[in-house]
Design a protein around this motif. Sequence first.
Motif, PDB file in Angstrom:
ATOM      1  N   GLU A  33      75.631  77.162  10.004  1.00 28.45           N
ATOM      2  CA  GLU A  33      75.826  78.260   9.046  1.00 28.45           C
ATOM      3  C   GLU A  33      74.495  78.998   8.857  1.00 28.45           C
ATOM      4  O   GLU A  33      73.419  78.434   9.113  1.00 28.45           O
ATOM      5  CB  GLU A  33      76.258  77.680   7.692  1.00 28.45           C
TER       6      GLU A  33
ATOM      7  N   LYS B 168      82.765  84.234  13.660  1.00 35.61           N
ATOM      8  CA  LYS B 168      83.594  83.025  13.628  1.00 35.61           C
ATOM      9  C   LYS B 168      85.078  83.386  13.721  1.00 35.61           C
ATOM     10  O   LYS B 168      85.827  82.753  14.462  1.00 35.61           O
ATOM     11  CB  LYS B 168      83.330  82.221  12.349  1.00 35.61           C
TER      12      LYS B 168
ATOM     13  N   SER C 183      80.764  85.488   9.461  1.00 38.91           N
ATOM     14  CA  SER C 183      82.207  85.320   9.258  1.00 38.91           C
ATOM     15  C   SER C 183      83.007  86.089  10.297  1.00 38.91           C
ATOM     16  O   SER C 183      84.007  85.585  10.827  1.00 38.91           O
ATOM     17  CB  SER C 183      82.604  85.774   7.850  1.00 38.91           C
TER      18      SER C 183
ATOM     19  N   ASN D  74      75.838  87.097   6.257  1.00 36.09           N
ATOM     20  CA  ASN D  74      77.010  86.253   6.022  1.00 36.09           C
ATOM     21  C   ASN D  74      78.284  86.919   6.530  1.00 36.09           C
ATOM     22  O   ASN D  74      79.156  86.247   7.102  1.00 36.09           O
ATOM     23  CB  ASN D  74      77.136  85.904   4.540  1.00 36.09           C
TER      24      ASN D  74
END
Length: 122
Positions: free
Chosen positions: A96, A87, A84, A80
């Motif tokens: 996702e 992105k 992030s 995760n």
Amino acid sequence: MTINHLNLPVSDVAGAITFFESHFDFKCLETKGDNMIAVLRNPANFTLVLMSSKMNRNDNTAYPDAFHIGFILESIEKVNATFSQLKAGGVQIEREPQKIRDSFGFYFYFDELFIEVAHYLD
């Protein structure tokens, strides 16, 4: 026996160096020519060679449809966090992170490379 290195043709060697250093913990050890070849290494001592597509016949950067490289991370949290970070760095990622077969992860394209980032589930 172990695999020694992976050589990937890319259209922008300097940009690919920045990408792999910023998001995947590689360090550039050497560049040759005017960003024609770069030799990178990660903390696991894996060597990644980035080669300008100009060195290929016909300036080819196309990979076969199913070709991809994969990074396995230590936890779902790291998957995760990497998602992030990518992105935030402007990398376009369509989906996702999610459960994929026996892992949790995501796929995306950088340059012409299809990349998987995942954590194996127990």
